[in-house]
Design a protein around this motif. Structure first.
Motif, PDB file in Angstrom:
ATOM      1  N   LYS A 122       5.474  -3.478   4.609  1.00 54.43           N
ATOM      2  CA  LYS A 122       4.635  -4.673   4.658  1.00 54.43           C
ATOM      3  C   LYS A 122       3.646  -4.723   3.488  1.00 54.43           C
ATOM      4  O   LYS A 122       3.401  -5.785   2.908  1.00 54.43           O
ATOM      5  N   VAL A 123       3.061  -3.577   3.152  1.00 48.55           N
ATOM      6  CA  VAL A 123       2.093  -3.532   2.049  1.00 48.55           C
ATOM      7  C   VAL A 123       2.775  -3.873   0.726  1.00 48.55           C
ATOM      8  O   VAL A 123       2.258  -4.663  -0.073  1.00 48.55           O
ATOM      9  N   HIS A 124       3.942  -3.285   0.493  1.00 49.55           N
ATOM     10  CA  HIS A 124       4.647  -3.524  -0.768  1.00 49.55           C
ATOM     11  C   HIS A 124       5.207  -4.940  -0.841  1.00 49.55           C
ATOM     12  O   HIS A 124       5.189  -5.571  -1.905  1.00 49.55           O
ATOM     13  N   HIS A 147      -7.609  -2.449  12.470  1.00 47.94           N
ATOM     14  CA  HIS A 147      -7.062  -1.468  13.418  1.00 47.94           C
ATOM     15  C   HIS A 147      -7.156  -0.041  12.888  1.00 47.94           C
ATOM     16  O   HIS A 147      -6.612   0.871  13.509  1.00 47.94           O
ATOM     17  N   SER A 148      -7.794   0.134  11.731  1.00 42.48           N
ATOM     18  CA  SER A 148      -7.954   1.455  11.094  1.00 42.48           C
ATOM     19  C   SER A 148      -6.626   2.109  10.734  1.00 42.48           C
ATOM     20  O   SER A 148      -6.552   3.333  10.576  1.00 42.48           O
ATOM     21  N   LEU A 149      -5.579   1.307  10.564  1.00 39.84           N
ATOM     22  CA  LEU A 149      -4.272   1.848  10.199  1.00 39.84           C
ATOM     23  C   LEU A 149      -4.215   2.284   8.743  1.00 39.84           C
ATOM     24  O   LEU A 149      -3.383   3.119   8.372  1.00 39.84           O
ATOM     25  N   ASP A 150      -5.091   1.728   7.917  1.00 37.94           N
ATOM     26  CA  ASP A 150      -5.105   2.113   6.501  1.00 37.94           C
ATOM     27  C   ASP A 150      -5.517   3.573   6.321  1.00 37.94           C
ATOM     28  O   ASP A 150      -5.245   4.180   5.286  1.00 37.94           O
ATOM     29  N   GLU A 151      -6.158   4.143   7.347  1.00 38.15           N
ATOM     30  CA  GLU A 151      -6.650   5.518   7.262  1.00 38.15           C
ATOM     31  C   GLU A 151      -5.576   6.561   7.608  1.00 38.15           C
ATOM     32  O   GLU A 151      -5.782   7.753   7.387  1.00 38.15           O
ATOM     33  N   LEU A 152      -4.444   6.148   8.145  1.00 35.49           N
ATOM     34  CA  LEU A 152      -3.444   7.096   8.636  1.00 35.49           C
ATOM     35  C   LEU A 152      -2.978   8.115   7.595  1.00 35.49           C
ATOM     36  O   LEU A 152      -2.768   9.292   7.937  1.00 35.49           O
ATOM     37  N   LEU A 174       4.406   9.483  13.812  1.00 33.55           N
ATOM     38  CA  LEU A 174       4.052   8.160  13.295  1.00 33.55           C
ATOM     39  C   LEU A 174       4.857   7.769  12.068  1.00 33.55           C
ATOM     40  O   LEU A 174       4.584   6.736  11.453  1.00 33.55           O
ATOM     41  N   SER A 175       5.847   8.569  11.703  1.00 34.35           N
ATOM     42  CA  SER A 175       6.641   8.274  10.505  1.00 34.35           C
ATOM     43  C   SER A 175       7.308   6.884  10.553  1.00 34.35           C
ATOM     44  O   SER A 175       7.356   6.195   9.521  1.00 34.35           O
ATOM     45  N   PRO A 176       7.795   6.421  11.722  1.00 30.08           N
ATOM     46  CA  PRO A 176       8.347   5.055  11.748  1.00 30.08           C
ATOM     47  C   PRO A 176       7.285   3.997  11.436  1.00 30.08           C
ATOM     48  O   PRO A 176       7.555   3.031  10.722  1.00 30.08           O
ATOM     49  N   LEU A 177       6.058   4.205  11.941  1.00 30.53           N
ATOM     50  CA  LEU A 177       4.965   3.273  11.660  1.00 30.53           C
ATOM     51  C   LEU A 177       4.585   3.338  10.188  1.00 30.53           C
ATOM     52  O   LEU A 177       4.312   2.303   9.566  1.00 30.53           O
ATOM     53  N   PHE A 178       4.594   4.535   9.619  1.00 33.99           N
ATOM     54  CA  PHE A 178       4.317   4.685   8.189  1.00 33.99           C
ATOM     55  C   PHE A 178       5.317   3.863   7.378  1.00 33.99           C
ATOM     56  O   PHE A 178       4.943   3.171   6.429  1.00 33.99           O
ATOM     57  N   GLY A 179       6.584   3.963   7.751  1.00 33.48           N
ATOM     58  CA  GLY A 179       7.628   3.237   7.027  1.00 33.48           C
ATOM     59  C   GLY A 179       7.444   1.733   7.131  1.00 33.48           C
ATOM     60  O   GLY A 179       7.599   1.009   6.134  1.00 33.48           O
ATOM     61  N   PHE A 184      -3.389   3.729   2.962  1.00 40.72           N
ATOM     62  CA  PHE A 184      -2.500   2.617   2.674  1.00 40.72           C
ATOM     63  C   PHE A 184      -3.323   1.601   1.885  1.00 40.72           C
ATOM     64  O   PHE A 184      -4.478   1.327   2.238  1.00 40.72           O
ATOM     65  N   ARG A 185      -2.766   1.069   0.830  1.00 37.24           N
ATOM     66  CA  ARG A 185      -3.510   0.107   0.008  1.00 37.24           C
ATOM     67  C   ARG A 185      -3.768  -1.165   0.802  1.00 37.24           C
ATOM     68  O   ARG A 185      -2.847  -1.788   1.301  1.00 37.24           O
ATOM     69  N   SER A 186      -5.030  -1.559   0.900  1.00 35.89           N
ATOM     70  CA  SER A 186      -5.404  -2.765   1.649  1.00 35.89           C
ATOM     71  C   SER A 186      -6.030  -3.825   0.744  1.00 35.89           C
ATOM     72  O   SER A 186      -6.396  -4.901   1.214  1.00 35.89           O
TER      73      SER A 186
END
Length: 219
Positions: free
Chosen positions: A51-53, A122-127, A41-46, A79-81
């Motif tokens: 997007k967050v920043h 989508h619970s992506l902040d929990e990754l 999932l490193s590409p998704l993390f990037g 991830f900061r939401s």
């Protein structure tokens, strides 16, 4: 007589202290699953970090003290939401809390950013919690790790959920999630502990993966 007293779950001590084979396989799955997840999932993390920043120029990640197994405290990663000063705004928003009991949740929380709404649904902040899993502070499946301030309000009955390692996802998250109040969350967590097993855990993990593609009531 209060109705909630009738539905209280009795925790099975054997499900907490024994079962060495289950604990071995659970930890093995945690290590392999979190390690593979961090790599794949490193590409998704990037992308999410970008997007967050980009939205407000603030930090990408957010860390917060939580309470784990047997009351041990640790730093959880997400991830900061929300806006950077979200923690300082809790007191002024206290009267808008929509969850009964020792939790703080607001459905239309004004602190949540635009990208924050998306990654939460989508619970992506929990990754980033995969790091906590790899370190052994959390498991892939288990009760939600509470804030120290929440634990201060726990009854002895509520504290039973702290007898196992907290998880990134669990029975509460894949069923009612924010549609449940605090007491219902505790009952679901204790029900999970009593019925936990390898195949039960895998079923919860597969349901959680589905949330990535189909938003639920997360906020």
């Amino acid at each position: 007589m209060e109705e909630e007293d009738v539905t209280k779950v009795e925790l099975n001590p054997k499900k907490v202290k024994k079962r060495p084979f289950y604990r071995f396989f659970k930890r093995s799955v945690d290590i392999v699953g979190s390690g593979a997840g961090l790599v794949l999932l490193s590409p998704l993390f990037g992308y999410l970090a970008y997007k967050v920043h980009k939205e407000d120029g603030g930090p990408v990640f957010y860390s917060q003290e939580r309470v784990g197994k047997d009351g041990k405290k640790f730093k959880i990663y997400k991830f900061r939401s929300m806006v950077p000063n979200a923690d300082q705004m809790v007191e002024e928003l206290e009267d808008q809390n929509e969850i009964d009991g020792a939790m703080f949740k607001i459905k239309d929380d004004p602190r949540v950013t635009k990208i924050g709404h998306f990654i939460r649904s989508h619970s992506l902040d929990e990754l980033p919690q995969l790091v906590n899993v790899f370190k052994g502070e959390m498991s892939l499946v288990g009760p939600r790790p509470p804030l120290p301030s929440e634990v201060e309000e726990y009854t002895e009955y509520d504290k039973q959920r702290l007898k196992v390692t907290p998880g990134c996802t669990g029975l509460w998250q894949v069923t009612k999630r924010n549609d449940a109040n605090f007491d219902e969350m505790v009952e679901l967590d204790l029900d999970y502990i009593n019925n936990s097993g390898f195949f039960y855990d895998m079923g919860i993990i597969f349901k959680t993966v589905g949330v990535l593609f189909k938003p639920n009531s997360g906020y």
